[in-house]
Every structure is written in structure tokens, then in C-alpha cells.
Design a protein around this motif. Structure first.
Motif, PDB file in Angstrom:
ATOM      1  N   MET A 111       0.818  -1.208   0.000  1.00  0.00           N
ATOM      2  CA  MET A 111       0.000   0.000   0.000  1.00  0.00           C
ATOM      3  C   MET A 111       0.860   1.269   0.000  1.00  0.00           C
ATOM      4  N   VAL A 114       2.517   2.535   3.241  1.00  0.00           N
ATOM      5  CA  VAL A 114       3.611   1.700   3.736  1.00  0.00           C
ATOM      6  C   VAL A 114       4.863   1.924   2.902  1.00  0.00           C
ATOM      7  N   LEU A 117       6.453   5.140   3.796  1.00  0.00           N
ATOM      8  CA  LEU A 117       7.077   5.140   5.124  1.00  0.00           C
ATOM      9  C   LEU A 117       8.369   4.325   5.149  1.00  0.00           C
ATOM     10  N   MET A 122      13.414   3.986   6.554  1.00  0.00           N
ATOM     11  CA  MET A 122      14.451   2.960   6.628  1.00  0.00           C
ATOM     12  C   MET A 122      15.475   3.047   5.521  1.00  0.00           C
TER      13      MET A 122
ATOM     14  N   MET B  32      11.792  -4.148   5.494  1.00  0.00           N
ATOM     15  CA  MET B  32      10.679  -3.848   6.394  1.00  0.00           C
ATOM     16  C   MET B  32      10.342  -5.082   7.237  1.00  0.00           C
ATOM     17  N   THR B  35      13.075  -5.623   9.797  1.00  0.00           N
ATOM     18  CA  THR B  35      13.025  -4.625  10.871  1.00  0.00           C
ATOM     19  C   THR B  35      11.904  -4.928  11.862  1.00  0.00           C
ATOM     20  N   VAL B 230      -1.858   2.464   9.270  1.00  0.00           N
ATOM     21  CA  VAL B 230      -0.436   2.687   8.989  1.00  0.00           C
ATOM     22  C   VAL B 230      -0.134   4.175   8.938  1.00  0.00           C
ATOM     23  N   ALA B 231      -1.019   4.950   8.288  1.00  0.00           N
ATOM     24  CA  ALA B 231      -0.790   6.391   8.180  1.00  0.00           C
ATOM     25  C   ALA B 231      -0.752   7.026   9.570  1.00  0.00           C
ATOM     26  N   SER B 234       2.539   7.273  11.253  1.00  0.00           N
ATOM     27  CA  SER B 234       3.588   8.090  10.664  1.00  0.00           C
ATOM     28  C   SER B 234       3.751   9.406  11.389  1.00  0.00           C
ATOM     29  N   LEU B 239       6.663   7.659  16.078  1.00  0.00           N
ATOM     30  CA  LEU B 239       7.549   7.036  15.115  1.00  0.00           C
ATOM     31  C   LEU B 239       8.478   6.005  15.752  1.00  0.00           C
ATOM     32  N   TRP B 241      10.224   2.652  14.507  1.00  0.00           N
ATOM     33  CA  TRP B 241      10.407   1.934  13.248  1.00  0.00           C
ATOM     34  C   TRP B 241      10.032   0.464  13.329  1.00  0.00           C
ATOM     35  N   LEU B 244       6.345   0.198  13.539  1.00  0.00           N
ATOM     36  CA  LEU B 244       5.807   0.601  12.241  1.00  0.00           C
ATOM     37  C   LEU B 244       5.991  -0.526  11.222  1.00  0.00           C
ATOM     38  N   SER B 245       7.158  -1.168  11.259  1.00  0.00           N
ATOM     39  CA  SER B 245       7.415  -2.272  10.327  1.00  0.00           C
ATOM     40  C   SER B 245       6.481  -3.434  10.597  1.00  0.00           C
ATOM     41  N   SER B 248       3.070  -2.494   9.365  1.00  0.00           N
ATOM     42  CA  SER B 248       3.061  -2.477   7.902  1.00  0.00           C
ATOM     43  C   SER B 248       3.061  -3.883   7.335  1.00  0.00           C
ATOM     44  N   ALA B 251      -0.251  -5.254   7.616  1.00  0.00           N
ATOM     45  CA  ALA B 251      -1.212  -4.621   6.713  1.00  0.00           C
ATOM     46  C   ALA B 251      -1.050  -5.104   5.282  1.00  0.00           C
ATOM     47  N   CYS B 252       0.201  -5.386   4.896  1.00  0.00           N
ATOM     48  CA  CYS B 252       0.464  -5.725   3.493  1.00  0.00           C
ATOM     49  C   CYS B 252       0.412  -7.219   3.215  1.00  0.00           C
TER      50      CYS B 252
END
Lengths: 286, 276
Positions: A111, A114, A117, A122, B32, B35, B230-231, B234, B239, B241, B244-245, B248, B251-252
Motif C-alpha cells: 500500500m 507503507v 514510510l 528505513m 521492512m 526490521t 499505517v498512516a 507516521s 515514530l 520503526w 511501524l514495520s 506495515s 497490513a500488506c
């Protein structure tokens, strides 16, 4: 099927899309002619074209238009050229081809938020990012990608996501290319480039048209990638038209001006659409 | 080098090239994923860590703090719901257009496509106000309807091309054999069109799963999709990482795996069935 029934069956989609287009559009046009600021709701009334003038004379207007066009144009160019090159590269049998295909097309399914970000934090981060590490290990100064080259960074991010889309389509299309024709051409002494321009490119004309069409539709209104990376900055260096209107409406609270901006965006999109439909209209078997 | 050796060498070189490019393209996703198993300190270590002791604490924290499953469910409902609604409207329409093509058909289809060019941001406020008026802000219903509308033009175009490819002779033959319109559709057309309908629906689900603009702007805690989740990670204060990873990746993963499994059908959908 009798024509009356056919009309009835077509009606829902046509009517719904007509409503989807006309209702918000007329509201947008109406808002664009009145004073409408969310923080000063008592000040209302018709003000003619002032909102347009305000939006048009905003110093960010032309940069935003230019950024929109640069963004769409470069991503298209990169993804078509790179997509072609890569799909030609994997257009033969080799060890692990299935895995290579899967790896190559994956970014398309990630998406946009993602995607943005991951690149921002990174990879492109000037202190902890992987690119910074690579630069410093070669003895170079790390680059602060998103601050120093904001638009270029967004072009990289978006291209990374959309080149796989082009690869996906080109590689499937290449498989249906006539092998005997290619062999005959080789026997006749046609080199790689001669074959590429005379056989492959004509074969791929329609897929290329489709890639261009779909990508243009999506790239004209790129929003999420800018929203989570640069927020249009620094200054307006990475602000496109969609983001500029967003800033006016949801950060400036000025609905009137944002609506005028929306009308500009609609006009720009329609200019592109006319141009696009001429290309695609020909290549569609409608 | 003989010609054969030369060919072999070129082959090896292009295989090497293909693998290199593929790994480079996939790398950000891999990074990602990697991490997401680091601690926050390991995630920002300089130089970057490739070898470390993996931990799943990020995943545990993400679920505890954000209710991942609720957002995931919203994504599933809105992307599938939007697709189903659009298909429901599009299948009869596209069918009628393909089997009863008039001189207007092409214009209608291209006009539909032009609504797709209507920049979302230009009509965000009206849609926002309409949703507000009907109490639909931050509801899945609103997203399903909007998702259906934004995908309808593309779905129409793809389905039309699929229906158009069904040979008219088959229909005529079945009519000669005395099939009714209903029988014609269920026995003859649907079995032939099924693959196309499935490809179109898959593509629509992928596009809607990743749709960002409407879901970020119209939803918050209640109907928020994974994109919005996810947004929300940000923001500068949030934040982290590694977390967030993790969020993400969560989510993906569903849609990436879905995409891998259905790539052939997706291509057919994307190219209006024109590229085999």
C-alpha cells in the motif's frame, strides 16, 4: 436480448455514475463562488471568481501544476522503459524464474502509505537509513533525500511501486509473442535492436497504451506518498495539485478556495483525459 | 569463444541480471519485514543490522495497542463489499452493452472512464459534507459505496471486453436449441465469463485494499482501514520503526500473498483480457 431490456440493464451504472459525477461537482462549483471558511462561518455570500483569483495567484499554484506534470511524466517514462527492459531480461527460461517474477511484482501490492514510510524512514533517512550507510561506507556524505531532492525522492518511491505493474503486464504480453517470427528474423540477420523495434514494440503497443492510461489516472491524483513523506515540502517543492488543494481545504480551512482549486484540478484532468482517450480509444476493442 | 559458449555466457549473464534486479526490487519489502523483528534500538542501529536475535514483541504490542484485527476486518469488509456492490451494478450493464452494442456504447464507456479522472481531492469536501449530513462519517457503509463508485468505471470496461469476447455464434446456437434468455445466461454465458468476472473482482479487491485517499480522509477509529492505521503511525510522536514495520507487514501481507496467488488472473483483468 431486446433493446428495451438492454437499456434497463444499463441504466443503474449510468445513473449512479452520473450522480457520482454531477452532485459533488456541482457542489464544488457552487462552493467555489461563495465565501466559505470553516473558521469564519458567519461570513458568507456570493463572491464571484475571487476564490479562483486567490487560488490562481497563490505562489504555489504554478509550482504545483509543474510538479504534477513532472511527477506523472517521469514516473511514466521510468516505469515504461524500466518495465520493458526488465520484462525482456526475464523473457527466457532460467533457474528460479517463478521466484524472480514474484519478487519483481511484489511492490505493486504494497500500500502507498507503507511504501512511502519504508522509503522515508528505513532507506532515505540521512542518519539511520540504509542509503546513508552505503554512502558513508564509500566515504561519501550521506544525502538527505527528502529534504534535498524531495520531488525526485517521490518520483523514485512511486516508480518503485509502479514499475512492477508495467513488468507484470509486459512480461505476460511478451509470452504471447510469436517465437517462429523471431527465429525467422534472426535467420534473416536481424539483430537485437532491429527485432526490438520491428517486432517487439509493435507487439507491445496495446499493453503500453494500457499501462500509460492506468498509470496516468492514478498518478494525477497522487496523495498518500506525499502526505506521509514530505507533506509537500520543503516549501512547495514536492506539492502537487492534489496536495495543494488538500492543504487549502483541511489545513487552511478555506472551503471556497479549495473548491476553486478542485475545479482547476478537474479541468487539468480533463485536458489529460481528452488526450488520453484519443490514444486509448483507438487501441480498445470497443 | 564459440557461438555456443557465447550464447551460454549471455544466458548466464541475463540470469544473473534478472536475479540482481529482482532482489533489488524486493529489498525494501524484505528490509521492512526484517526490521519488524528487531527491537527499537536495533532498528535504528548504525551500521544497519542484518544479523540479530529476532523478537516478536512488536507484533504483540501492535495488537495490544491498536486492535489490528478491527482495522483488518474493516479493510476486508470495505474492499470486498465495494467490489461486490460494483460487480452487482456492472455485470448486468456490461452484459447488456456487449450483447446489444449501439453506436453510443463506446462513448458511454469512455465517459465512464473520464469520471475516474475526476480528481478525488476536487470533490472531497462535497462528499465529506454529504456523509456528515447522513451520519455516515467514519462508517464502513460510506466507504463501501465510495469504493464501488471509484472502481465501477474500470470494472465496466474490463467486463465489457470479456463479454464482448464471447462468440455470438454460441449464443445463436443455444437459441436455436430453444434456450430461454435465463437459460442462455446461466448455461452458456456465465460459464464462459466466469474467469473474466473473477479476474476483475480480484483486481478490484487489490486496488481497494490499498486505496488511501478516501479512507484516510473519511474514517478514523471506527471504520478505519489498515491504510489509515499505517498512516496514523507516521506521526512524529509515534515514530517507532520496528513497530511501524510490524504494523506495515501485517497490513500488506494479506494482499501481497493474495496478489502472488492470483497474478495470472490479475494481468487478464488489468489488460481488459487483451493480453494473454
Amino acid at each position: 436480448m431486446n433493446p428495451t431490456l438492454a437499456k434497463w440493464l444499463q441504466a443503474p451504472s449510468v445513473i449512479l455514475l452520473l450522480l457520482w459525477m454531477i452532485v459533488p461537482l456541482s457542489m464544488t462549483i457552487y462552493f467555489s463562488t461563495i465565501r466559505y471558511h470553516l473558521l469564519y462561518q458567519d461570513r458568507t455570500g456570493f463572491i464571484g471568481l475571487s476564490n479562483y483569483e486567490f487560488f490562481y495567484t497563490d505562489p504555489s499554484f504554478w509550482p504545483a501544476i509543474l510538479n504534477t506534470l513532472i511527477l506523472v511524466g517521469s514516473v511514466l517514462l521510468i516505469s515504461v522503459v524500466l518495465g520493458l527492459a526488465i520484462s525482456l531480461l526475464i523473457n527466457h527460461d532460467f533457474f528460479g524464474r517463478g521466484i524472480v517474477r514474484v519478487l519483481l511484482i511484489s511492490p505493486f501490492f504494497i500500500m502507498p502509505t507503507v511504501n512511502a514510510l519504508v522509503w522515508k524512514n528505513m532507506l532515505m533517512n540521512p542518519i539511520y537509513g540504509l542509503f546513508a550507510f552505503i554512502s558513508t561506507s564509500f566515504g561519501l556524505d550521506p544525502i538527505d533525500w527528502l529534504s534535498d531532492f524531495p520531488l525526485f525522492s517521490i518520483i523514485i518511491i512511486v516508480s518503485w511501486q509502479w514499475t512492477p505493474f508495467a513488468i507484470l503486464i509486459f512480461m505476460t504480453s511478451l509470452q504471447s509473442q510469436d517465437r517462429e517470427q523471431k527465429e525467422a528474423a534472426t535467420l534473416d540477420g536481424a539483430g537485437f535492436w532491429a527485432q526490438f523495434f520491428n517486432l517487439t514494440i509493435p507487439h507491445l503497443a496495446r499493453p503500453i497504451a494500457i499501462v500509460i492510461m492506468i498509470q496516468m489516472i492514478f498518478h494525477l491524483s497522487i496523495f498518500a506518498e506525499i502526505f506521509v513523506t514530505t507533506s509537500g515540502g520543503p516549501g512547495v517543492q514536492s506539492t502537487n495539485l492534489a496536495f495543494l488543494i488538500f492543504t487549502q481545504a483541511l489545513q487552511g480551512f478555506d472551503v471556497g478556495v479549495a473548491s476553486a482549486g478542485g475545479v482547476f484540478a478537474i479541468i487539468l484532468a480533463n485536458i489529460v483525459a481528452i488526450f488520453l482517450i484519443r490514444i486509448v480509444g483507438k487501441s480498445l476493442t470497443v | 569463444m564459440t557461438d555456443r559458449q557465447k550464447k551460454q555466457f549471455l544466458n548466464n549473464l541475463s540470469t544473473f541480471g534478472a536475479w540482481t534486479v529482482a532482489i533489488l526490487f524486493f529489498f525494501p519489502i524484505f528490509w521492512m519485514f526484517l526490521t519488524s523483528f528487531k527491537s527499537e534500538l536495533q532498528a535504528i542501529a548504525v551500521p544497519p543490522l542484518f544479523v540479530f536475535e529476532p523478537t516478536v514483541e512488536n507484533y504483540v504490542l501492535v495488537e495490544e495497542r491498536t486492535d489490528y484485527l478491527k482495522f483488518a476486518w474493516n479493510s476486508v469488509v470495505t474492499s470486498i463489499g465495494g467490489t461486490l456492490l460494483a460487480m452487482l451494478i456492472a455485470i448486468p450493464s456490461a452484459y447488456a452493452m456487449a450483447f446489444n452494442t449501439t453506436r453510443w456504447t463506446k462513448d458511454i464507456l469512455l465517459w465512464m472512464l473520464s469520471t475516474k479522472m475526476l480528481p478525488a481531492v476536487g470533490v472531497l469536501l462535497p462528499i465529506y459534507l454529504i456523509c456528515q449530513k447522513f451520519g455516515l462519517l467514519d462508517t464502513k457503509t460510506a466507504l463501501v459505496v465510495i469504493y464501488a463508485m471509484i472502481n465501477l468505471p474500470i470494472i465496466m470496461l474490463i467486463l465489457f471486453n470479456y463479454f464482448k469476447e464471447i462468440p455470438k455464434e454460441i449464443l445463436e446456437a443455444s437459441r436455436m436449441d430453444g434456450a430461454s434468455t435465463y437459460g442462455e445466461i446461466t448455461q452458456v454465458v456465465m460459464p464462459l465469463a466466469w474467469g473474466g468476472i473473477a479476474s476483475t473482482a480480484l483486481l478490484s479487491v487489490v486496488l481497494l485494499w490499498n486505496e488511501a485517499f478516501w479512507s484516510i480522509n473519511l474514517t478514523s477509529s471506527n471504520a478505519g482501514t489498515l491504510v489509515a492505521l499505517v498512516a496514523s503511525f507516521s506521526s512524529p510522536e509515534g515514530l517507532f520503526w520496528a513497530k511501524l514495520s510490524a504494523v506495515s507487514t501485517l497490513a500488506c501481507a494479506p494482499i501481497v500473498i493474495f496478489g502472488w496467488l492470483t497474478q495470472k488472473q490479475l494481468v487478464q483483468g488489468l489488460t481488459f483480457g487483451a493480453v494473454k
